[in-house]
Design an enzyme around this catalytic site. Structure first.
Site, mmCIF file in Angstrom:
data_model
loop_
_atom_site.group_PDB
_atom_site.id
_atom_site.type_symbol
_atom_site.label_atom_id
_atom_site.label_comp_id
_atom_site.label_asym_id
_atom_site.label_seq_id
_atom_site.Cartn_x
_atom_site.Cartn_y
_atom_site.Cartn_z
ATOM 1 C CB THR A 9 -24.590 2.641 -43.346
ATOM 2 O OG1 THR A 9 -23.376 1.895 -43.439
ATOM 3 C CG2 THR A 9 -25.678 1.682 -42.847
ATOM 4 C CG ASP A 10 -20.811 0.870 -46.845
ATOM 5 O OD1 ASP A 10 -21.049 0.824 -45.617
ATOM 6 O OD2 ASP A 10 -19.646 0.883 -47.304
ATOM 7 C CD GLU A 11 -21.523 -1.218 -41.277
ATOM 8 O OE1 GLU A 11 -22.101 -1.997 -40.508
ATOM 9 O OE2 GLU A 11 -20.561 -0.516 -40.939
ATOM 10 C CE1 TYR A 16 -25.498 2.053 -37.721
ATOM 11 C CE2 TYR A 16 -24.090 0.781 -39.201
ATOM 12 C CZ TYR A 16 -24.697 1.984 -38.845
ATOM 13 O OH TYR A 16 -24.506 3.098 -39.636
ATOM 14 C CE LYS A 47 -28.482 4.299 -40.719
ATOM 15 N NZ LYS A 47 -28.803 5.682 -40.246
HETATM 16 P P1 NAD Z 1 -22.493 9.435 -34.306
HETATM 17 O O1 NAD Z 1 -22.728 8.250 -33.429
HETATM 18 O O2 NAD Z 1 -21.189 10.136 -34.249
HETATM 19 O O3 NAD Z 1 -23.618 10.531 -34.013
HETATM 20 C C1 NAD Z 1 -24.965 10.217 -33.838
HETATM 21 C C2 NAD Z 1 -25.678 11.432 -33.260
HETATM 22 O O4 NAD Z 1 -27.064 11.109 -33.111
HETATM 23 C C3 NAD Z 1 -25.163 11.847 -31.874
HETATM 24 O O5 NAD Z 1 -24.989 13.246 -31.824
HETATM 25 C C4 NAD Z 1 -26.268 11.397 -30.940
HETATM 26 O O6 NAD Z 1 -26.379 12.214 -29.765
HETATM 27 C C5 NAD Z 1 -27.489 11.527 -31.830
HETATM 28 N N1 NAD Z 1 -28.582 10.650 -31.389
HETATM 29 C C6 NAD Z 1 -28.499 9.325 -31.094
HETATM 30 N N2 NAD Z 1 -29.694 8.870 -30.687
HETATM 31 C C7 NAD Z 1 -30.560 9.913 -30.735
HETATM 32 C C8 NAD Z 1 -31.939 10.073 -30.444
HETATM 33 N N3 NAD Z 1 -32.671 9.048 -30.000
HETATM 34 N N4 NAD Z 1 -32.502 11.284 -30.626
HETATM 35 C C9 NAD Z 1 -31.760 12.333 -31.079
HETATM 36 N N5 NAD Z 1 -30.447 12.243 -31.339
HETATM 37 C C10 NAD Z 1 -29.846 11.057 -31.179
HETATM 38 O O7 NAD Z 1 -22.825 8.932 -35.769
HETATM 39 P P2 NAD Z 1 -22.147 9.307 -37.172
HETATM 40 O O8 NAD Z 1 -20.983 8.418 -37.393
HETATM 41 O O9 NAD Z 1 -22.002 10.775 -37.262
HETATM 42 O O10 NAD Z 1 -23.306 8.818 -38.167
HETATM 43 C C11 NAD Z 1 -24.367 9.694 -38.527
HETATM 44 C C12 NAD Z 1 -25.295 8.982 -39.487
HETATM 45 O O11 NAD Z 1 -24.588 8.572 -40.636
HETATM 46 C C13 NAD Z 1 -25.920 7.701 -38.907
HETATM 47 O O12 NAD Z 1 -27.251 7.630 -39.354
HETATM 48 C C14 NAD Z 1 -25.072 6.579 -39.498
HETATM 49 O O13 NAD Z 1 -25.825 5.407 -39.626
HETATM 50 C C15 NAD Z 1 -24.727 7.169 -40.850
HETATM 51 N N6 NAD Z 1 -23.447 6.706 -41.434
HETATM 52 C C16 NAD Z 1 -22.288 6.751 -40.723
HETATM 53 C C17 NAD Z 1 -21.088 6.358 -41.334
HETATM 54 C C18 NAD Z 1 -19.776 6.427 -40.594
HETATM 55 O O14 NAD Z 1 -18.757 5.984 -41.134
HETATM 56 N N7 NAD Z 1 -19.701 6.979 -39.393
HETATM 57 C C19 NAD Z 1 -21.100 5.896 -42.649
HETATM 58 C C20 NAD Z 1 -22.320 5.841 -43.341
HETATM 59 C C21 NAD Z 1 -23.489 6.257 -42.729
HETATM 60 O O1 TDX Z 2 -10.853 -1.729 -32.269
HETATM 61 C C1 TDX Z 2 -11.198 -1.993 -33.440
HETATM 62 N N1 TDX Z 2 -10.456 -2.892 -34.159
HETATM 63 C C2 TDX Z 2 -10.777 -3.272 -35.432
HETATM 64 O O2 TDX Z 2 -10.073 -4.087 -36.042
HETATM 65 C C3 TDX Z 2 -12.352 -1.401 -34.072
HETATM 66 C C4 TDX Z 2 -13.207 -0.420 -33.331
HETATM 67 C C5 TDX Z 2 -12.653 -1.792 -35.360
HETATM 68 N N2 TDX Z 2 -11.910 -2.705 -36.018
HETATM 69 C C6 TDX Z 2 -12.273 -3.072 -37.407
HETATM 70 C C7 TDX Z 2 -13.718 -3.437 -37.624
HETATM 71 C C8 TDX Z 2 -13.967 -2.961 -39.051
HETATM 72 O O3 TDX Z 2 -13.566 -3.967 -39.977
HETATM 73 O O4 TDX Z 2 -12.037 -1.920 -38.197
HETATM 74 C C9 TDX Z 2 -13.036 -1.752 -39.208
HETATM 75 C C10 TDX Z 2 -13.741 -0.428 -39.012
HETATM 76 O O5 TDX Z 2 -14.465 -0.526 -37.796
HETATM 77 P P1 TDX Z 2 -15.386 0.680 -37.260
HETATM 78 O O6 TDX Z 2 -14.575 1.927 -37.205
HETATM 79 O O7 TDX Z 2 -16.073 0.206 -36.016
HETATM 80 O O8 TDX Z 2 -16.423 0.854 -38.477
HETATM 81 P P2 TDX Z 2 -17.439 -0.161 -39.194
HETATM 82 O O9 TDX Z 2 -17.816 -1.267 -38.300
HETATM 83 O O10 TDX Z 2 -16.842 -0.527 -40.521
HETATM 84 O O11 TDX Z 2 -18.718 0.795 -39.395
HETATM 85 C C11 TDX Z 2 -18.552 2.191 -39.769
HETATM 86 O O12 TDX Z 2 -18.810 2.384 -41.137
HETATM 87 C C12 TDX Z 2 -20.143 2.292 -41.591
HETATM 88 C C13 TDX Z 2 -19.457 3.089 -38.935
HETATM 89 O O13 TDX Z 2 -19.223 2.860 -37.557
HETATM 90 C C14 TDX Z 2 -20.913 2.883 -39.280
HETATM 91 O O14 TDX Z 2 -21.733 3.818 -38.559
HETATM 92 C C15 TDX Z 2 -21.081 3.136 -40.755
HETATM 93 O O15 TDX Z 2 -22.406 2.895 -41.120
#
Ligand code: NAD
Ligand code: TDX
Length: 351
Positions: free
Chosen positions: A132-134, A157, A161
């Site tokens: 992630t970019d975080e 988190y 990562k």
């Molecule tokens: P998500 O939470 O929707 O899905 C995570 C999946 O991993 C789920 O299916 C869960 O059952 C599985 N999982 C969790 N713990 C596990 C374990 N111990 N063993 C096996 N499986 C397990 O997450 P997402 O948003 O799809 O993110 C996927 C990946 O991409 C993550 O590594 C996250 O850090 C990265 N990522 C997410 C975002 C975003 O915006 N969502 C952005 C950048 C990077």
């Molecule tokens: O109820 C809310 N109200 C609100 O203002 C929630 C859930 C979030 N927020 C804000 C927090 C953040 O500034 O909105 C923005 C986006 O929040 P999230 O959807 O929780 O995402 P973020 O915390 O930015 O992280 C996401 O992007 C990077 C993903 O969850 C991560 O897995 C990924 O790595």
């Protein structure tokens, strides 16, 4: 011989899009989806995969050493695309240990299994870690995260990562395990668990519930359509160079408040409401602890070296996303009728 590819976390949001893309696009691969089906994993994300010949679901936990070693021994994977993680920042604030176990320990368990299973011949093998970019921390008003930006994670988190990224690089440096890493900005699209800002807000708008905006709503995120992320993963898996990192982003920055205004506009139209109706649901609530101000990705390395760029404008992507949620009420209902209600109550009641 067909290649065996392991995708971890394939029942989650991004993972399910990656599984679908790879199963459909590469009949010459056997795709194995390893997922523990935590609260975020949902096999309903993959109902269209169940009868595909080149798709196998493996239920299991990436922190379970014996189980992970046994599947590496049995299926002799040629490549790993590692997405399994705890992914929600708010949950990492209330329960950091799960993030340490899954994101750090789980990644090392997979790295060890790959190293041991592949040790006689690393050629044509790849461990691809999705991050992630975080990990880069928080930006001020200007600037972008580049691959060379120093790590400065600010939440449990992002720190978990960041640790996993360092460990993946350490295995490349120490044991010569072939790896690539990508760091992506915020994703949106279908099948995202409604704890995250966009699907949570869509669900609340539809049900005339308050839309909780943390702080003043002036935090900035760079949003990328999830199918564009899956395409970038495909490109990097096939063309990325050993040991390299690639940033992936949407060139699409929004303050949270502007984004919710846009979403309300789209939802008013789709639901046949008068303009400006849904905006009235916006409610400012207590800020997230340690809330990162701004993320913005410079993805020029990926574009220049591997030819990827986002395919969609945000306006089109957000319409598609809203349509998907409105047309898949049962998917949402099945989630919000379970433990989600308890989570929502404890996360938002005192804000
Ligand atoms: P998500 O939470 O929707 O899905 C995570 C999946 O991993 C789920 O299916 C869960 O059952 C599985 N999982 C969790 N713990 C596990 C374990 N111990 N063993 C096996 N499986 C397990 O997450 P997402 O948003 O799809 O993110 C996927 C990946 O991409 C993550 O590594 C996250 O850090 C990265 N990522 C997410 C975002 C975003 O915006 N969502 C952005 C950048 C990077
Ligand atoms: O109820 C809310 N109200 C609100 O203002 C929630 C859930 C979030 N927020 C804000 C927090 C953040 O500034 O909105 C923005 C986006 O929040 P999230 O959807 O929780 O995402 P973020 O915390 O930015 O992280 C996401 O992007 C990077 C993903 O969850 C991560 O897995 C990924 O790595």
């Amino acid at each position: 011989m067909k290649k065996n590819i392991l995708i971890t976390g394939g029942a989650g949001f991004i993972g399910s899009h990656v599984v679908r893309l790879f199963v459909n696009k590469y009949p010459q691969y056997n795709i194995f989806n390893l997922d523990a089906l935590t609260y975020a994993g949902n096999l309903e994300n993959l109902t269209d995969m169940s009868d595909k010949e080149n798709y196998t679901f493996l239920k299991g936990d990436i922190t379970n050493i014996d189980f992970v070693n046994s599947i590496f021994a049995k299926f002799n994977f040629d490549g790993v695309i590692h997405l399994a993680a705890e992914s929600h920042v708010d949950r990492s604030i209330t329960n950091p240990m799960e993030f340490i176990n899954t994101n750090i320990v789980g990644t090392v368990v997979l790295l060890n299994a790959a190293k041991e299973n592949w040790k006689n011949d690393f050629s044509n093998k790849l461990f691809y870690h999705i991050s992630t970019d975080e990990v880069y921390g928080s930006l001020g008003e200007t600037g972008f995260f580049k691959e060379t930006t120093n790590y400065d994670p600010q939440s449990p988190y992002s720190a978990s990562k960041a640790s996993s990224d360092h460990l993946v690089r350490a295995y490349n440096n120490t044991y010569k395990l072939p790896i690539v890493i990508s760091n992506c900005s915020n994703n949106y699209g279908s099948h995202q668990f409604p704890e995250k800002l966009i699907p949570l807000s869509i669900n609340n708008i539809k049900n005339n519930k308050p839309i909780p905006i943390y702080g003043k709503g002036d935090n900035i995120r760079d949003w990328l359509f999830v199918e564009d992320h899956a395409n970038a993963i495909d490109v990097i898996f096939h063309k990325g160079k050993n040991g390299e990192t690639y940033n992936i982003g949407g060139i699409n920055e929004w303050t949270n408040l502007d984004l919710i205004h846009k979403l309300c506009e789209v939802m008013d139209k789709k639901l046949g409401r008068e303009p400006e109706t849904s905006k009235k649901l916006i409610t400012f609530v207590t800020d997230r602890a340690g809330h990162d101000k701004r993320y913005a990705i410079d993805a020029s390395k990926l574009t220049k070296e591997l030819g990827w760029k986002p395919s969609l404008q945000f306006e089109e992507g957000i319409e598609k996303t809203v349509d998907w949620y409105l047309n898949n009420e049962d998917w949402v209902k099945n989630i919000v009728s379970g433990d989600y209600a308890k989570y929502y109550e404890s996360m938002y009641k005192n804000r």
